[in-house]
Design a protein around this motif. Structure first.
Motif, PDB file in Angstrom:
ATOM      1  N   THR A 194      52.674  38.362  56.774  1.00 19.64           N
ATOM      2  CA  THR A 194      52.543  36.921  57.258  1.00 19.64           C
ATOM      3  C   THR A 194      53.339  36.020  56.313  1.00 19.64           C
ATOM      4  OG1 THR A 194      50.493  36.500  56.089  1.00 19.64           O
ATOM      5  CG2 THR A 194      50.481  37.356  58.393  1.00 19.64           C
ATOM      6  N   ILE A 195      53.797  34.898  56.995  1.00 17.12           N
ATOM      7  CA  ILE A 195      54.539  34.081  56.242  1.00 17.12           C
ATOM      8  C   ILE A 195      53.758  32.789  56.197  1.00 17.12           C
ATOM      9  CG2 ILE A 195      56.961  32.937  55.908  1.00 17.12           C
ATOM     10  CD1 ILE A 195      57.945  35.613  56.185  1.00 17.12           C
ATOM     11  N   GLU A 196      53.418  32.167  54.995  1.00 20.42           N
ATOM     12  CA  GLU A 196      52.883  30.944  55.059  1.00 20.42           C
ATOM     13  C   GLU A 196      53.623  30.047  54.109  1.00 20.42           C
ATOM     14  OE1 GLU A 196      49.137  31.739  53.301  1.00 20.42           O
ATOM     15  OE2 GLU A 196      48.522  33.063  54.786  1.00 20.42           O
ATOM     16  N   ILE A 197      54.015  28.673  54.783  1.00 13.49           N
ATOM     17  CA  ILE A 197      54.802  27.826  54.446  1.00 13.49           C
ATOM     18  C   ILE A 197      54.200  26.531  54.068  1.00 13.49           C
ATOM     19  CG2 ILE A 197      56.781  26.513  54.445  1.00 13.49           C
ATOM     20  CD1 ILE A 197      57.984  28.365  56.394  1.00 13.49           C
ATOM     21  N   THR A 199      62.099  43.951  43.132  1.00 15.22           N
ATOM     22  CA  THR A 199      62.032  42.578  43.604  1.00 15.22           C
ATOM     23  C   THR A 199      61.300  42.453  44.690  1.00 15.22           C
ATOM     24  OG1 THR A 199      63.753  42.671  44.864  1.00 15.22           O
ATOM     25  CG2 THR A 199      64.110  41.525  42.597  1.00 15.22           C
ATOM     26  N   ASP A 200      60.735  41.201  45.265  1.00 12.36           N
ATOM     27  CA  ASP A 200      59.614  41.278  46.236  1.00 12.36           C
ATOM     28  C   ASP A 200      60.344  41.046  47.586  1.00 12.36           C
ATOM     29  OD1 ASP A 200      60.203  38.132  47.265  1.00 12.36           O
ATOM     30  OD2 ASP A 200      60.756  38.217  45.032  1.00 12.36           O
ATOM     31  N   ILE A 201      59.592  41.166  48.949  1.00 14.63           N
ATOM     32  CA  ILE A 201      60.378  41.540  50.138  1.00 14.63           C
ATOM     33  C   ILE A 201      61.119  40.251  50.543  1.00 14.63           C
ATOM     34  CG2 ILE A 201      57.968  40.765  51.003  1.00 14.63           C
ATOM     35  CD1 ILE A 201      60.139  43.206  52.884  1.00 14.63           C
ATOM     36  N   TRP A 202      60.610  39.140  50.050  1.00 11.70           N
ATOM     37  CA  TRP A 202      61.294  37.866  50.401  1.00 11.70           C
ATOM     38  C   TRP A 202      62.934  37.776  49.803  1.00 11.70           C
ATOM     39  CZ3 TRP A 202      61.493  33.836  53.721  1.00 11.70           C
ATOM     40  CH2 TRP A 202      62.096  32.408  53.050  1.00 11.70           C
ATOM     41  N   THR A 203      62.563  37.812  48.513  1.00 15.87           N
ATOM     42  CA  THR A 203      63.843  37.892  47.771  1.00 15.87           C
ATOM     43  C   THR A 203      64.984  38.778  48.467  1.00 15.87           C
ATOM     44  OG1 THR A 203      62.795  37.102  46.049  1.00 15.87           O
ATOM     45  CG2 THR A 203      65.129  37.638  45.503  1.00 15.87           C
ATOM     46  N   LEU A 257      63.513  26.565  49.881  1.00 12.72           N
ATOM     47  CA  LEU A 257      62.239  27.233  50.067  1.00 12.72           C
ATOM     48  C   LEU A 257      61.919  27.865  48.773  1.00 12.72           C
ATOM     49  CD1 LEU A 257      62.265  28.590  53.612  1.00 12.72           C
ATOM     50  CD2 LEU A 257      61.324  26.527  52.934  1.00 12.72           C
ATOM     51  N   GLU A 258      60.836  27.578  48.375  1.00 10.84           N
ATOM     52  CA  GLU A 258      60.605  27.990  46.646  1.00 10.84           C
ATOM     53  C   GLU A 258      59.364  29.148  46.973  1.00 10.84           C
ATOM     54  OE1 GLU A 258      58.085  26.446  43.188  1.00 10.84           O
ATOM     55  OE2 GLU A 258      58.554  24.824  44.414  1.00 10.84           O
ATOM     56  N   LEU A 259      59.542  30.537  46.494  1.00 12.75           N
ATOM     57  CA  LEU A 259      58.565  31.337  46.606  1.00 12.75           C
ATOM     58  C   LEU A 259      57.594  31.084  45.616  1.00 12.75           C
ATOM     59  CD1 LEU A 259      58.002  34.076  47.703  1.00 12.75           C
ATOM     60  CD2 LEU A 259      58.908  35.106  45.748  1.00 12.75           C
ATOM     61  N   VAL A 260      56.219  30.914  46.459  1.00 18.54           N
ATOM     62  CA  VAL A 260      55.038  30.748  45.573  1.00 18.54           C
ATOM     63  C   VAL A 260      54.442  32.010  45.066  1.00 18.54           C
ATOM     64  CG1 VAL A 260      52.840  29.805  45.397  1.00 18.54           C
ATOM     65  CG2 VAL A 260      54.611  28.692  46.802  1.00 18.54           C
ATOM     66  N   ALA A 261      54.252  33.134  46.087  1.00 20.70           N
ATOM     67  CA  ALA A 261      53.857  34.502  45.893  1.00 20.70           C
ATOM     68  C   ALA A 261      54.238  35.458  46.974  1.00 20.70           C
ATOM     69  CB  ALA A 261      52.025  34.278  45.931  1.00 20.70           C
ATOM     70  N   ASP A 312      53.199  39.638  48.435  1.00 20.71           N
ATOM     71  CA  ASP A 312      52.897  40.962  48.306  1.00 20.71           C
ATOM     72  C   ASP A 312      52.978  41.485  49.425  1.00 20.71           C
ATOM     73  OD1 ASP A 312      50.453  40.307  50.031  1.00 20.71           O
ATOM     74  OD2 ASP A 312      49.399  39.796  48.188  1.00 20.71           O
ATOM     75  N   GLU A 313      52.387  42.713  49.789  1.00 20.06           N
ATOM     76  CA  GLU A 313      52.738  43.529  51.067  1.00 20.06           C
ATOM     77  C   GLU A 313      52.495  42.578  52.192  1.00 20.06           C
ATOM     78  OE1 GLU A 313      51.177  47.402  50.588  1.00 20.06           O
ATOM     79  OE2 GLU A 313      52.671  47.886  49.182  1.00 20.06           O
ATOM     80  N   ALA A 314      51.165  41.990  51.906  1.00 16.95           N
ATOM     81  CA  ALA A 314      50.529  41.224  53.217  1.00 16.95           C
ATOM     82  C   ALA A 314      50.883  40.018  53.485  1.00 16.95           C
ATOM     83  CB  ALA A 314      49.009  41.450  53.192  1.00 16.95           C
ATOM     84  N   ARG A 315      51.359  39.237  52.417  1.00 12.70           N
ATOM     85  CA  ARG A 315      51.707  37.789  52.559  1.00 12.70           C
ATOM     86  C   ARG A 315      52.779  37.249  51.791  1.00 12.70           C
ATOM     87  NH1 ARG A 315      46.994  33.365  51.714  1.00 12.70           N
ATOM     88  NH2 ARG A 315      47.283  34.160  49.482  1.00 12.70           N
ATOM     89  N   VAL A 316      53.489  36.370  52.355  1.00 11.59           N
ATOM     90  CA  VAL A 316      54.497  35.592  51.525  1.00 11.59           C
ATOM     91  C   VAL A 316      54.170  34.289  51.559  1.00 11.59           C
ATOM     92  CG1 VAL A 316      57.092  35.001  51.357  1.00 11.59           C
ATOM     93  CG2 VAL A 316      56.387  37.400  51.973  1.00 11.59           C
ATOM     94  N   ARG A 317      54.024  33.626  50.497  1.00 15.08           N
ATOM     95  CA  ARG A 317      53.752  32.214  50.620  1.00 15.08           C
ATOM     96  C   ARG A 317      54.841  31.455  49.939  1.00 15.08           C
ATOM     97  NH1 ARG A 317      48.994  31.111  46.849  1.00 15.08           N
ATOM     98  NH2 ARG A 317      49.499  28.990  47.276  1.00 15.08           N
ATOM     99  N   LEU A 318      55.336  30.512  50.959  1.00 15.03           N
ATOM    100  CA  LEU A 318      56.287  29.608  50.282  1.00 15.03           C
ATOM    101  C   LEU A 318      56.095  28.033  50.386  1.00 15.03           C
ATOM    102  CD1 LEU A 318      58.659  31.316  52.956  1.00 15.03           C
ATOM    103  CD2 LEU A 318      58.735  31.777  50.567  1.00 15.03           C
TER     104      LEU A 318
END
Ligand code: ADP
Ligand code: MG
Length: 450
Positions: free
Chosen positions: A72-75, A2-6, A28-32, A34-40
C-alpha cells in the motif's frame, strides 16, 4: 537491495522523461518502505493529489513487474512552515484544506468548465499539463514565462484557464488577469486613443500578479502593441510575477515578432501540445459523454475516436452531432449509426489510411478460421491464444499503433499483455519456421491489400 519504491522509480524514469520526473516524482520523499507498505512525504496536498491522479497507476504497474503483492502506498503532506499561509499548528496529514469563507468570483473571462480536473492527460499533452500545474502551484517560481504552443483545438486555452482557476483558488491573494492577445491589442489602442493610458498601465503592470494571455502570435507584426507588451512583460517579470501565454507556433516561428520578445518568450519553458493519441481521445470522449449525459457504449467511443483524429474540438463536435441525431431519431448510438452520421468524413479518412489494427485482426481471423471476437476475448486456449499473439505482433509491426492502443483494440487488454505477446512471437519465430512462414504470408497479404 534497494527498496521497491526506488526501483520502480528507476524503471519508470526513462518512460516519463526527465522533466516530468523531476517535476512530480522527485519531490516525493521516501520515509519508509517494506514489502507491505511504502510511506512517502509530499511537499503539498496539491503535489500529493497530482501524483495520485497521474502517476500512481504507472508506479504500481512498474511495481507489479517486480513483486507479487503490491504494497500500500501512503502519502503524507508536509506543511511548510515557511509559507505565509501556513497555519499556526501543523495540520494532520490528511486534513482537508480549510474552507475559505466566501470565494471571490473567478477572474473575468475564464470558462467555468476549463479546469485541471476536466483536462485529460496523455503522452501528447503531458509536459504542457505538468508545467501548467507547476505554474498553478507556485506562480512565478517554476517556469516563467510558460509558453504552450500547438495546433488548433488541442487544449491550450483549456490549460490556460485551468491555471487561472487554480491560482485563484489556491492563492486567493494573487490577482489573476486573463485575456486574449487580440483583446490586449484592442484595449491598448483604445487606451491610447482616449487618453487612458495610465489606467491601462495600472491594470496590466500594477494590479496584476499573474498575466495569462491567449494566442500571443496575434500581436506579431503589430509594432506598437508588441512594444507595449514588451514593457508589460518586463515590469511583471522583474517583479517576479507569473506570465503564461499560448500560441499556435513556437516564438521563433512567429513571423514579424520582435526579436527581443521572441527571446523573452523563450526564457522560461516552451512546451508543445500535440494531437492526442487514440487512448486519450477515447478518454476525452468518455468524459464529455458523461458530462453531457450522452449514452454511448465503450466500443462505439473507440470507433468514433478512430474516425476523428485531427483535434479535440472536432472530436467533441462529432460526439455532439451524433448525440443530437440519435435523440432526434430516437435511435441508440451504435457503430453503424456513427458511420451513418459521420459517413463522409469517415470515408475520406479511411481511403488514405494506413493499415489498421482491425484489418490485421480480420486477416488473422480468416487465416486461422477463428472469430474476431475471440481474438479480442479472454480465452487462453492455444488455438486462439496463438492467433491472438500473432495479430498483436503484426499490429505492432504494421500499423504504428502503440502498445496501449493495441491493447485497447484487443478488447481492452493491458499494454503489458501486448508487449509480452510481441516479445514471445519474435523469439519463438527464431526457431519455428512454420510460425515464421505464417507471419510472412499474413504480412505480405496485409501490405498488398487491394
Ligand atoms: P486550443 O486553445 O488549443 O485551440 P482548446 O483549449 O480551445 O484548444 O480546446 C478545444 C476543446 O477541446 C475545448 O472544449 C477543450 O475543453 C477540449 N479539450 C482539448 N484538449 C482536452 C483534453 N486533453 N481533455 C479534455 N478536453 C480537452
Ligand atoms: Mg485556444
Amino acid at each position: 537491495m534497494t527498496d521497491i519504491w526506488t526501483e520502480a522509480l528507476r524503471g519508470l524514469q526513462p518512460r516519463l522523461g526527465r522533466e516530468t520526473y523531476d517535476l512530480w516524482l522527485r519531490p516525493l520523499e521516501l520515509v519508509a518502505a517494506d514489502e507491505a507498505r511504502v510511506r512517502l512525504r509530499a511537499p503539498s496536498q496539491f503535489m500529493k493529489e497530482w501524483f495520485e491522479n497521474h502517476y500512481l497507476a504507472a508506479v504500481l504497474d512498474e511495481m507489479r513487474t517486480r513483486v507479487e503483492e503490491l504494497p500500500t502506498i501512503e502519502i503524507e503532506v508536509v506543511v511548510d512552515a515557511g509559507t505565509e499561509a501556513a497555519p499556526v499548528q501543523a495540520a494532520p496529514a490528511q486534513a482537508p484544506p480549510p474552507a475559505s469563507p466566501s470565494p471571490a468570483p473567478a477572474p473575468a473571462g475564464l470558462a467555468d468548465r476549463y479546469r485541471f480536473d476536466t483536462f485529460i492527460t496523455g503522452a501528447s499533452n503531458e509536459l504542457a499539463a505538468s508545467a501548467a500545474a507547476a505554474v498553478a502551484e507556485e506562480p512565478g517560481q517554476r517556469f516563467n514565462p510558460l509558453l504552450l504552443y500547438g495546433g488548433v483545438g488541442l487544449g491550450k486555452t483549456h490549460l490556460l484557464h485551468a491555471v487561472g482557476h487554480a491560482i485563484h483558488e489556491n492563492h486567493p491573494q494573487l490577482r489573476v488577469v486573463y485575456l486574449s492577445a487580440e483583446r490586449f491589442m484592442n484595449e491598448f489602442i483604445s487606451a491610447v486613443r482616449y487618453n487612458q493610458f495610465d489606467e491601462f498601465r495600472q491594470r496590466y503592470r500594477e494590479d496584476c500578479d499573474v498575466l495569462l494571455i491567449d494566442d500571443i502570435q496575434f500581436i506579431a507584426g503589430r509594432d506598437r502593441t508588441m512594444d507595449e507588451f514588451f514593457h508589460v512583460f518586463n515590469a511583471l517579470y522583474e517583479a517576479g510575477k507569473q506570465i503564461m501565454v499560448t500560441a499556435d507556433r513556437t516564438p521563433s516561428d512567429m513571423q514579424g515578432m520582435e526579436e527581443r520578445l521572441t527571446s523573452r518568450l523563450n526564457w522560461g519553458l516552451v512546451a508543445d501540445v500535440k494531437a492526442p493519441d487514440l487512448e486519450t481521445r477515447v478518454a476525452i470522449l468518455r468524459q464529455k459523454a458523461e458530462q453531457d449525459r450522452i449514452a454511448i457504449p465503450d466500443d462505439v467511443c473507440v470507433h468514433l475516436a478512430t474516425l476523428v483524429r485531427s483535434n479535440v474540438r472536432e472530436l467533441e463536435g462529432a460526439l455532439v452531432r451524433v448525440a443530437t441525431f440519435a435523440s432526434l431519431k430516437g435511435k441508440p448510438i451504435t457503430e453503424a449509426f456513427v458511420r451513418e452520421v459521420l459517413g463522409e468524413t469517415a470515408e475520406a479518412e479511411r481511403r488514405n489510411a494506413p493499415i489498421t489494427v482491425e484489418a490485421v485482426q480480420k486477416a488473422v481471423a480468416q487465416y486461422f478460421s477463428v472469430r474476431i471476437a475471440d481474438l479480442k476475448g479472454q480465452r487462453r486456449h492455444k488455438g486462439i491464444a496463438r492467433p491472438r499473439m500473432i495479430a498483436m505482433y503484426l499490429s505492432r509491426e504494421l500499423t504504428g499503433a502503440s502498445f496501449p492502443e493495441i491493447g485497447l483494440r484487443f478488447g481492452g487488454k493491458d499494454h503489458s499483455t501486448v508487449i509480452n505477446a510481441c516479445r514471445r512471437m519474435s523469439s519463438i519465430q527464431e526457431d519455428d519456421p512454420e510460425l515464421r512462414a505464417t507471419i510472412h504470408q499474413l504480412r505480405a497479404q496485409l501490405i498488398a491489400r487491394p
